[in-house]
Design a protein around this motif. Structure first.
Motif, PDB file in Angstrom:
ATOM      1  N   TRP A 247       0.842  -1.213   0.000  1.00 18.54           N
ATOM      2  CA  TRP A 247       0.000   0.000   0.000  1.00 18.54           C
ATOM      3  C   TRP A 247       0.868   1.249   0.000  1.00 18.54           C
ATOM      4  CZ3 TRP A 247      -0.988   2.768   4.926  1.00 18.54           C
ATOM      5  CH2 TRP A 247      -1.923   3.815   4.788  1.00 18.54           C
ATOM      6  N   ARG A 248       1.879   1.267   0.850  1.00 27.08           N
ATOM      7  CA  ARG A 248       2.773   2.426   0.874  1.00 27.08           C
ATOM      8  C   ARG A 248       3.590   2.525  -0.405  1.00 27.08           C
ATOM      9  NH1 ARG A 248       3.459   0.449   6.412  1.00 27.08           N
ATOM     10  NH2 ARG A 248       5.356  -0.621   5.709  1.00 27.08           N
ATOM     11  N   ASP A 249       4.023   1.386  -0.932  1.00 28.42           N
ATOM     12  CA  ASP A 249       4.844   1.403  -2.146  1.00 28.42           C
ATOM     13  C   ASP A 249       4.060   1.911  -3.346  1.00 28.42           C
ATOM     14  OD1 ASP A 249       7.428   0.968  -3.150  1.00 28.42           O
ATOM     15  OD2 ASP A 249       6.852  -0.959  -4.020  1.00 28.42           O
ATOM     16  N   TRP A 250       2.748   1.668  -3.354  1.00 28.70           N
ATOM     17  CA  TRP A 250       1.884   2.187  -4.422  1.00 28.70           C
ATOM     18  C   TRP A 250       2.017   3.703  -4.522  1.00 28.70           C
ATOM     19  CZ3 TRP A 250      -1.923   5.829  -4.447  1.00 28.70           C
ATOM     20  CH2 TRP A 250      -2.770   5.880  -5.554  1.00 28.70           C
ATOM     21  N   GLY A 251       2.199   4.362  -3.378  1.00 29.01           N
ATOM     22  CA  GLY A 251       2.334   5.813  -3.393  1.00 29.01           C
ATOM     23  C   GLY A 251       3.520   6.285  -4.204  1.00 29.01           C
ATOM     24  N   ASN A 252       4.629   5.544  -4.174  1.00 27.68           N
ATOM     25  CA  ASN A 252       5.824   5.938  -4.915  1.00 27.68           C
ATOM     26  C   ASN A 252       5.808   5.476  -6.367  1.00 27.68           C
ATOM     27  OD1 ASN A 252       6.926   7.167  -2.659  1.00 27.68           O
ATOM     28  ND2 ASN A 252       8.044   5.338  -2.011  1.00 27.68           N
ATOM     29  N   ARG A 253       4.925   4.575  -6.713  1.00 25.41           N
ATOM     30  CA  ARG A 253       4.835   4.057  -8.077  1.00 25.41           C
ATOM     31  C   ARG A 253       3.714   4.720  -8.879  1.00 25.41           C
ATOM     32  NH1 ARG A 253       7.407  -1.017  -8.518  1.00 25.41           N
ATOM     33  NH2 ARG A 253       5.946  -1.680 -10.142  1.00 25.41           N
TER      34      ARG A 253
ATOM     35  N   VAL B 219       2.208   9.375  -6.269  1.00 26.07           N
ATOM     36  CA  VAL B 219       3.025  10.591  -6.267  1.00 26.07           C
ATOM     37  C   VAL B 219       2.946  11.317  -7.595  1.00 26.07           C
ATOM     38  CG1 VAL B 219       5.177   9.445  -6.980  1.00 26.07           C
ATOM     39  CG2 VAL B 219       5.266  11.514  -5.569  1.00 26.07           C
ATOM     40  N   PHE B 220       2.810  10.585  -8.688  1.00 25.73           N
ATOM     41  CA  PHE B 220       2.749  11.225 -10.003  1.00 25.73           C
ATOM     42  C   PHE B 220       1.377  11.843 -10.262  1.00 25.73           C
ATOM     43  CE2 PHE B 220       5.897   7.803 -10.163  1.00 25.73           C
ATOM     44  CZ  PHE B 220       7.026   8.580 -10.397  1.00 25.73           C
ATOM     45  N   ARG B 221       0.355  11.265  -9.686  1.00 27.43           N
ATOM     46  CA  ARG B 221      -0.967  11.891  -9.769  1.00 27.43           C
ATOM     47  C   ARG B 221      -0.987  13.219  -9.014  1.00 27.43           C
ATOM     48  NH1 ARG B 221      -4.644   6.398  -8.979  1.00 27.43           N
ATOM     49  NH2 ARG B 221      -4.411   5.661 -11.125  1.00 27.43           N
ATOM     50  N   LEU B 222      -0.305  13.264  -7.889  1.00 23.86           N
ATOM     51  CA  LEU B 222      -0.238  14.514  -7.144  1.00 23.86           C
ATOM     52  C   LEU B 222       0.593  15.555  -7.882  1.00 23.86           C
ATOM     53  CD1 LEU B 222       0.095  13.028  -3.567  1.00 23.86           C
ATOM     54  CD2 LEU B 222      -1.793  14.429  -4.407  1.00 23.86           C
ATOM     55  N   ALA B 223       1.678  15.135  -8.510  1.00 23.14           N
ATOM     56  CA  ALA B 223       2.470  16.081  -9.304  1.00 23.14           C
ATOM     57  C   ALA B 223       1.628  16.662 -10.434  1.00 23.14           C
ATOM     58  CB  ALA B 223       3.713  15.385  -9.870  1.00 23.14           C
TER      59      ALA B 223
ATOM     60  N   ILE C  92      -0.148  22.360   4.490  1.00 27.03           N
ATOM     61  CA  ILE C  92      -0.974  21.187   4.186  1.00 27.03           C
ATOM     62  C   ILE C  92      -0.016  20.025   3.952  1.00 27.03           C
ATOM     63  CG2 ILE C  92      -2.717  20.183   2.671  1.00 27.03           C
ATOM     64  CD1 ILE C  92      -3.335  23.101   1.757  1.00 27.03           C
ATOM     65  N   ALA C  93      -0.079  18.995   4.798  1.00 22.02           N
ATOM     66  CA  ALA C  93       0.844  17.869   4.718  1.00 22.02           C
ATOM     67  C   ALA C  93       0.171  16.685   4.036  1.00 22.02           C
ATOM     68  CB  ALA C  93       1.321  17.483   6.112  1.00 22.02           C
ATOM     69  N   LEU C  94       0.811  16.182   2.983  1.00 26.72           N
ATOM     70  CA  LEU C  94       0.223  15.137   2.153  1.00 26.72           C
ATOM     71  C   LEU C  94       1.194  13.966   1.984  1.00 26.72           C
ATOM     72  CD1 LEU C  94      -1.171  17.417  -0.715  1.00 26.72           C
ATOM     73  CD2 LEU C  94      -2.374  16.661   1.356  1.00 26.72           C
ATOM     74  N   HIS C  95       0.631  12.764   1.856  1.00 31.07           N
ATOM     75  CA  HIS C  95       1.405  11.552   1.597  1.00 31.07           C
ATOM     76  C   HIS C  95       0.786  10.847   0.382  1.00 31.07           C
ATOM     77  CE1 HIS C  95       2.322  12.510   5.779  1.00 31.07           C
ATOM     78  NE2 HIS C  95       3.408  11.775   5.656  1.00 31.07           N
ATOM     79  N   PRO C  96       1.582  10.505  -0.623  1.00 27.19           N
ATOM     80  CA  PRO C  96       1.030   9.949  -1.863  1.00 27.19           C
ATOM     81  C   PRO C  96       0.223   8.679  -1.684  1.00 27.19           C
ATOM     82  CG  PRO C  96       3.275  10.691  -2.235  1.00 27.19           C
ATOM     83  CD  PRO C  96       3.028  10.792  -0.755  1.00 27.19           C
ATOM     84  N   TYR C  97       0.629   7.808  -0.749  1.00 25.12           N
ATOM     85  CA  TYR C  97      -0.111   6.546  -0.601  1.00 25.12           C
ATOM     86  C   TYR C  97      -1.482   6.759   0.027  1.00 25.12           C
ATOM     87  CZ  TYR C  97       2.065   6.660   4.100  1.00 25.12           C
ATOM     88  OH  TYR C  97       2.507   7.025   5.356  1.00 25.12           O
ATOM     89  N   LEU C  98      -1.715   7.963   0.584  1.00 25.10           N
ATOM     90  CA  LEU C  98      -3.021   8.286   1.150  1.00 25.10           C
ATOM     91  C   LEU C  98      -3.864   9.104   0.185  1.00 25.10           C
ATOM     92  CD1 LEU C  98      -2.028   9.081   4.835  1.00 25.10           C
ATOM     93  CD2 LEU C  98      -3.623   7.316   4.089  1.00 25.10           C
ATOM     94  N   VAL C  99      -3.454  10.346  -0.080  1.00 23.62           N
ATOM     95  CA  VAL C  99      -4.294  11.233  -0.889  1.00 23.62           C
ATOM     96  C   VAL C  99      -4.070  11.063  -2.379  1.00 23.62           C
ATOM     97  CG1 VAL C  99      -4.665  12.937   0.913  1.00 23.62           C
ATOM     98  CG2 VAL C  99      -2.663  13.141  -0.582  1.00 23.62           C
ATOM     99  N   GLY C 100      -3.105  10.243  -2.783  1.00 19.90           N
ATOM    100  CA  GLY C 100      -2.983   9.904  -4.194  1.00 19.90           C
ATOM    101  C   GLY C 100      -4.036   8.897  -4.635  1.00 19.90           C
ATOM    102  N   GLN C 101      -4.671   8.233  -3.663  1.00 18.47           N
ATOM    103  CA  GLN C 101      -5.730   7.272  -3.989  1.00 18.47           C
ATOM    104  C   GLN C 101      -6.885   8.004  -4.676  1.00 18.47           C
ATOM    105  OE1 GLN C 101      -5.664   4.002  -3.559  1.00 18.47           O
ATOM    106  NE2 GLN C 101      -3.828   3.783  -2.283  1.00 18.47           N
TER     107      GLN C 101
ATOM    108  N   LEU D 206      -8.162  11.691  -3.937  1.00 21.34           N
ATOM    109  CA  LEU D 206      -7.590  12.701  -4.827  1.00 21.34           C
ATOM    110  C   LEU D 206      -8.663  13.649  -5.352  1.00 21.34           C
ATOM    111  CD1 LEU D 206      -4.981  13.627  -6.286  1.00 21.34           C
ATOM    112  CD2 LEU D 206      -5.652  12.116  -8.178  1.00 21.34           C
ATOM    113  N   ARG D 207      -9.835  13.123  -5.645  1.00 25.00           N
ATOM    114  CA  ARG D 207     -10.890  13.973  -6.204  1.00 25.00           C
ATOM    115  C   ARG D 207     -11.314  15.082  -5.236  1.00 25.00           C
ATOM    116  NH1 ARG D 207     -14.298  14.052 -10.666  1.00 25.00           N
ATOM    117  NH2 ARG D 207     -13.013  12.380 -11.494  1.00 25.00           N
ATOM    118  N   PRO D 208     -11.652  14.779  -3.972  1.00 23.97           N
ATOM    119  CA  PRO D 208     -11.989  15.889  -3.073  1.00 23.97           C
ATOM    120  C   PRO D 208     -10.791  16.778  -2.764  1.00 23.97           C
ATOM    121  CG  PRO D 208     -12.039  13.790  -1.890  1.00 23.97           C
ATOM    122  CD  PRO D 208     -11.926  13.465  -3.335  1.00 23.97           C
ATOM    123  N   LEU D 209      -9.574  16.216  -2.727  1.00 21.85           N
ATOM    124  CA  LEU D 209      -8.393  17.048  -2.511  1.00 21.85           C
ATOM    125  C   LEU D 209      -8.254  18.066  -3.633  1.00 21.85           C
ATOM    126  CD1 LEU D 209      -5.721  17.711  -0.996  1.00 21.85           C
ATOM    127  CD2 LEU D 209      -4.628  16.006  -2.499  1.00 21.85           C
ATOM    128  N   ARG D 210      -8.505  17.629  -4.856  1.00 22.11           N
ATOM    129  CA  ARG D 210      -8.420  18.553  -6.005  1.00 22.11           C
ATOM    130  C   ARG D 210      -9.361  19.732  -5.819  1.00 22.11           C
ATOM    131  NH1 ARG D 210      -9.476  15.182  -9.608  1.00 22.11           N
ATOM    132  NH2 ARG D 210      -7.341  14.774 -10.357  1.00 22.11           N
TER     133      ARG D 210
END
Length: 300
Positions: free
Chosen positions: A66-72, A75-79, A248-257, A261-265
């Motif tokens: 689950w955490r590794d998904w954030g780096n794969r 994180v790119f969705r957040l970028a 605002i502190a964000l972690h890709p494996y959480l808010v990249g989901q 991501l939609r409400p964060l946007r």
């Protein structure tokens, strides 16, 4: 004799916000907003790590993956989201990311984002180490980030916001200009360090942080996004009387989901729509501005 205050840290004195001198951020603005993106790596089969659900005995494949998904993926969705809204970011980076995830940081380097030191890995805490080992950890992480980013990081957040009693001293001695670990104020604060030195504390959020919110309190993505909007609207009004910092502190494996991501946007779009009235910036820029203010403007 005791002064009646009990044991104190000695880093800064009590300073009530309403009694402080007022100053402006660049452009005469009063609210500074920054996004802190935590880019972290973890050890397989051992060490610390946030949990989506109880994972059982090691190796804990459920939570590691689950955490590794954030780096794969995440994180790119957040970028992409930051690009779409023209938002700068302060990227809080474990130094081992460069070896564990080759090329990941290229997207943020191309964007011109700030790189902030965040230890070696979030599988460990630095505050539990003997002082010389903590000093070595800071030196190792700093050397890696400097080599890859092309310049030394100015700011630091400990993995798991972990500090020993000596951490501010060690950071100042290593050349850091600011730290992010303390959430005791809504303005930058000077910390005293040994030898007559000092280091600036820039406010880092614990409430507007997706780990305490989503992992700790089990808030939904929509609830977390609503917190961001409500905090922004409230602080924008409060900043009329005092300059404030909102992180605002964000972690890709959480808010990249996708479902988060939609409400964060929507929340970040709300902030971006008010960019003419607030200073949307990076933590390091906030530190630079505060450091450049006349003596006595920043509490300490």
């Amino acid at each position: 004799m005791s002064d009646g205050t009990g044991r104190q840290h000695g880093r800064y004195a009590y300073s009530p916000l309403p009694r402080r001198p007022a100053y402006d951020w660049p452009g005469g603005k009063r609210l500074a907003v920054y996004v802190a993106l935590n880019v972290e790596c973890f050890d397989f089969g051992t060490g610390l790590g946030a949990e989506l659900a109880p994972g059982g005995p090691q190796p804990d494949v459920l939570n590691y993956a689950w955490r590794d998904w954030g780096n794969r993926v995440g994180v790119f969705r957040l970028a992409d989201l930051f690009d779409a809204l023209a938002l700068p970011a302060s990227v809080l980076v474990n130094s081992r990311i460069y070896a564990a995830c080759p090329g990941l940081m290229d997207v943020f380097r191309a964007r011109g984002d700030e790189v902030v030191g965040h230890g070696r890995t979030n599988a460990e805490r630095q505050g539990t180490l003997p002082e010389e080992e903590e000093r070595a950890l800071i030196a190792e992480a700093t050397a890696v980030l400097t080599r890859h980013a092309g310049q030394p990081p100015a700011g630091w957040l400990g993995p798991w916001i972990s500090q020993s009693r000596a951490t501010p001293d060690l950071l100042a001695e290593a050349g850091y200009r600011y730290l992010l670990d303390w959430c005791h104020d809504d303005q930058p604060t000077w910390f005293s360090t040994r030898g007559g030195g000092r280091i600036l504390s820039v406010p880092y959020p614990q409430e507007l942080n997706d780990i305490p919110s989503i992992v700790g309190r089990k808030d939904s993505g929509s609830q977390f996004a609503e917190m961001i909007v409500d905090t922004f609207d409230e602080m924008r009004e409060a900043a009329a009387s005092a300059p404030l910092v909102m992180g605002i502190a964000l972690h890709p494996y959480l808010v990249g989901q996708p479902h988060r991501l939609r409400p964060l946007r929507q929340a970040l779009r709300h902030i971006a729509q008010h960019r003419d009235a607030v200073w949307i910036t990076r933590a390091g820029d906030i530190a630079d501005h505060a450091i450049g203010l006349p003596e006595g403007m920043v509490p300490g």
